[in-house]
Enzyme design. Structure first.
Site, PDB file in Angstrom:
ATOM      1  N   ASP A 187       0.858  -1.187   0.000  1.00  0.00           N
ATOM      2  CA  ASP A 187       0.000   0.000   0.000  1.00  0.00           C
ATOM      3  C   ASP A 187       0.895   1.239   0.000  1.00  0.00           C
ATOM      4  OD1 ASP A 187      -1.695   2.131   0.455  1.00  0.00           O
ATOM      5  OD2 ASP A 187      -2.982   1.035   1.838  1.00  0.00           O
ATOM      6  N   HIS A 192       0.366   7.806   4.082  1.00  0.00           N
ATOM      7  CA  HIS A 192       0.968   7.099   5.208  1.00  0.00           C
ATOM      8  C   HIS A 192       2.467   7.361   5.351  1.00  0.00           C
ATOM      9  CE1 HIS A 192      -2.858   5.108   5.366  1.00  0.00           C
ATOM     10  NE2 HIS A 192      -2.715   4.669   4.137  1.00  0.00           N
ATOM     11  N   ILE A 207      -0.791   9.126   8.641  1.00  0.00           N
ATOM     12  CA  ILE A 207      -1.547   8.228   9.509  1.00  0.00           C
ATOM     13  C   ILE A 207      -1.181   6.781   9.206  1.00  0.00           C
ATOM     14  CG2 ILE A 207      -3.455   9.856   9.714  1.00  0.00           C
ATOM     15  CD1 ILE A 207      -5.018   8.146   7.708  1.00  0.00           C
ATOM     16  N   GLY A 210      -5.203   1.669   7.950  1.00  0.00           N
ATOM     17  CA  GLY A 210      -6.255   0.992   8.706  1.00  0.00           C
ATOM     18  C   GLY A 210      -6.047  -0.515   8.738  1.00  0.00           C
TER      19      GLY A 210
END
Length: 284
Positions: A187, A192, A207, A210
């Site tokens: 990803d 991120h 961040i 998830g």
């Protein structure tokens, strides 16, 4: 352009071959924070190739998560990626995932739900090898501004709140560099890693993925409730309700019932801000 729900659901599934080996599995586990302490026998099951087993949530990154990407490019689906949020994730395990393998995946839009101001796409990916089915993975994708087309609202994914105090409450730290390591499993969203991109998206800093929190939570349940035995997991689902920043601490509360563990996940440093909800691990 609005989503054409009928066209998307009727489209032929897309197929692709994926492969993985022990290095992919080890990298994924390290991205979840495995290997602390490095010589702990319980952690070596995630990091040492001679003892390795595969956490079922690896299904979300096997083949670099081709199922989700295939679904977003399906006929009838033309959306602004800036309006897309990962709303939930479920995995059904048909048998334990081998340490190395080759499988065919088929991905499709299983459903499109109309939530009024938004649409929810259920992107389904199924994987099978020469011995038969391995897993079925459903990603629930929330697309802002694409609802209101008169479609089915879909089932409610909300679970009743657990009763009483949790059977176990633990904390799991998130390393400052954890998102940088986790993204090596496929990803590459700059949200991120790139502070400037994160600011454009409305965050003070990058961040955590998830699905990294998702994997960390499953590992915590397996380690504390299932004797470290990944083969006992039959299904795992959650709803994403908040973000995690690298360097924070996850508080994971677990309630046990027959054949399942229900959990909630919050961010300790932000007054237990909710992160994962409606989280259930089905097991034998």
């Amino acid at each position: 352009m609005p989503i054409d729900a009928a066209k998307a659901v009727a489209a032929e599934p897309r197929s692709a071959e994926i492969t993985w080996d022990h290095k992919d599995v080890q990298l994924y586990h390290l991205g979840l924070g495995a290997g602390r302490p490095a010589t702990d026998p319980a952690e070596l099951r995630y990091t040492l190739e001679s003892r390795l087993h595969v956490l079922p949530s690896f299904a979300t990154v096997a083949g670099a998560g081709m199922g989700m990407m295939g679904g977003l490019s399906a006929p009838g689906i033309e959306v602004d990626l800036a309006a897309v949020l990962h709303g939930g994730q479920t995995i059904t395990l048909h048998r334990p995932i081998p340490v190395g393998g080759r499988a065919m995946t088929t991905s499709k839009v299983a459903a499109v739900y109309d939530k009024g101001k938004a649409a929810i796409l259920v992107l389904r990916s199924e994987a099978a090898d020469d011995e038969g089915p391995l897993w079925t993975s459903d990603a629930q994708i929330f697309v802002r501004g694409e609802g209101g087309f008169g479609g089915d609202r879909g089932p409610s994914t909300r679970l009743p709140a657990p009763e009483g105090d949790p059977d176990l409450e633990i904390e799991r730290p998130v390393r400052e560099d954890q998102a940088l390591l986790y993204r090596l499993s496929g990803d590459w969203n700059p949200l991120h890693a790139d502070p400037e991109f994160a600011k454009l998206a409305g965050f003070d800093k990058p961040i955590l993925h998830g699905l990294c929190t998702y994997g960390m939570t499953l590992k915590a349940v397996v380690d504390t409730q299932l004797d470290g035995d990944v083969s006992r997991v039959r299904g795992y689902g959650t709803r994403f309700v908040g973000v995690v920043f690298p360097g924070e601490t996850l508080r994971i509360r677990m309630w046990r019932t027959e054949g399942r563990v229900q959990a909630t996940v919050t961010a300790v440093e932000r007054d237990d801000a909710p992160v994962l909800a409606d989280t259930v691990v089905e097991h034998v």
